[in-house]
Design a protein around this motif. Sequence first.
Motif, PDB file in Angstrom:
ATOM      1  N   GLN A 170     -16.101  -0.789   3.451  1.00  0.00           N
ATOM      2  CA  GLN A 170     -16.761  -1.036   2.161  1.00  0.00           C
ATOM      3  C   GLN A 170     -17.164  -2.502   2.036  1.00  0.00           C
TER       4      GLN A 170
ATOM      5  N   ARG B 214     -11.496   0.397   3.406  1.00  0.00           N
ATOM      6  CA  ARG B 214     -11.811  -0.710   2.496  1.00  0.00           C
ATOM      7  C   ARG B 214     -12.568  -1.822   3.235  1.00  0.00           C
ATOM      8  N   TYR B 215     -12.213  -2.019   4.507  1.00  0.00           N
ATOM      9  CA  TYR B 215     -12.928  -3.004   5.327  1.00  0.00           C
ATOM     10  C   TYR B 215     -14.389  -2.577   5.508  1.00  0.00           C
TER      11      TYR B 215
ATOM     12  N   LYS C 281     -14.015   7.967  -1.317  1.00  0.00           N
ATOM     13  CA  LYS C 281     -13.225   7.748  -0.093  1.00  0.00           C
ATOM     14  C   LYS C 281     -11.742   8.048  -0.330  1.00  0.00           C
TER      15      LYS C 281
ATOM     16  N   SER D 240       0.827  -1.212   0.000  1.00  0.00           N
ATOM     17  CA  SER D 240       0.000   0.000   0.000  1.00  0.00           C
ATOM     18  C   SER D 240       0.860   1.259   0.000  1.00  0.00           C
TER      19      SER D 240
ATOM     20  N   LEU E  55      -9.966  -7.364   0.556  1.00  0.00           N
ATOM     21  CA  LEU E  55     -10.632  -6.065   0.648  1.00  0.00           C
ATOM     22  C   LEU E  55     -10.832  -5.466  -0.737  1.00  0.00           C
ATOM     23  N   PRO E  56     -11.956  -4.796  -0.962  1.00  0.00           N
ATOM     24  CA  PRO E  56     -12.202  -4.176  -2.275  1.00  0.00           C
ATOM     25  C   PRO E  56     -11.327  -2.942  -2.475  1.00  0.00           C
ATOM     26  N   GLU E  57     -11.221  -2.522  -3.724  1.00  0.00           N
ATOM     27  CA  GLU E  57     -10.497  -1.277  -4.015  1.00  0.00           C
ATOM     28  C   GLU E  57     -11.241  -0.110  -3.378  1.00  0.00           C
ATOM     29  N   LEU E  58     -10.478   0.883  -2.941  1.00  0.00           N
ATOM     30  CA  LEU E  58     -11.080   2.029  -2.284  1.00  0.00           C
ATOM     31  C   LEU E  58     -11.894   2.857  -3.277  1.00  0.00           C
TER      32      LEU E  58
END
Length: 379
Positions: free
Chosen positions: A140, A137-138, A104, A66, A97-100
């Motif tokens: 989401q 992301r969590y 956001k 990241s 986790l999904p992409e931000l």
Amino acid sequence: MSMRHASFHIKLTTASYKGHSCYFLHFDSMNDQNMLVSAFPSFKWSTHHKLYYVLKKHKPLHVLFSELRRVGCYVDYSEVISKRTPVQAAVKKVLHLPELALKKAKKLDQFERWMLEKRLSKNTITTYIGVTALFLRYLQLKRATEINALWVQRFNHDYVIQQNYSISYQNQCINGIKKYAEFCEVDFVLDSLERPQKPKKLPIVLTKEEVKSILDATHNTKHKTLLALLYSGGLRIGEALTMQVTDVDSKRGLLFVRSAKGRKDRYTLLSTKILILLRHYYKQYQPKTYLFEGRNGMPYSNSSAREALLKSVQRAGITKPGITLHTLRHSFATHLLENGTDIRYIQELLGHKSPKTTMIYTHVSNDCLKNIKNPLDEL
């Protein structure tokens, strides 16, 4: 070209080094390496592998990935993933986790600017942005619409504890999320969330003879002056590298340390020997603004200083593990204590906010321990 919009290519490999599991960084070019290493103090140089590395326990893969992505790096970690055995993969329940979301991500950019305005350190901002991005992301993933204590607890359990990340990383996550909540003007209490205590390790300290042998083994004038200054003033490396030529007060025999940790100015010692060395260094290099300048008049890089120390340690034949630039500061404080200097003065010289921080040197001072009579000898 700014770091934020630059494009770098890094390949990650994994190996054991000095008994620790590490990620090794392979750069496409030396220029890329120099630009990036100066921005990441957690990167250490391995003289054996001739590569920079980071300890896995200090920087989990997703955090490293990241952080590198945020400065425009393309990260190839296929070799790291391929080395995981089925047994290892089963140990942790991977949370994908999904992409931000774009909205956001923009909010995260605003958060970064807000922290810059608050004058938080570069390292703190990078860490807080990384952990907050993961938390968002969590949220989401869980389709949560608000930030509250319950979701922080769930993230802590599902993401940090279940994947067995370090205590240090767990505390960084909580601190980063709390700072983001402050930015968003969201008020919640985390009293019910238990914060584990980090293990308290004693600092590595060199003997006076070892310090002398390191300086004697340093042949480059700039490197020798820098290392000697770190020791003689008890400086943090960041303080030494941002020190200006005008901060050397030769008449009073003092060094002015500006905007140190906690944004506090202070004075520290300027020895006669270091003053002689500084004058010789100044005549040779003629720095303009910063006492130790790199390219284009900018401060000398942390990575170059670290590499210089490691080479000198190796040439001096010192095999004591864990020696860093900060070891010189620890050694300064310990040697002052052993010379009988009042611990309150040592606290001022080091710029410690609390005397409790300085008291740790009483645990590593040989003279202090030697002066304690063993009760067995009195039987």
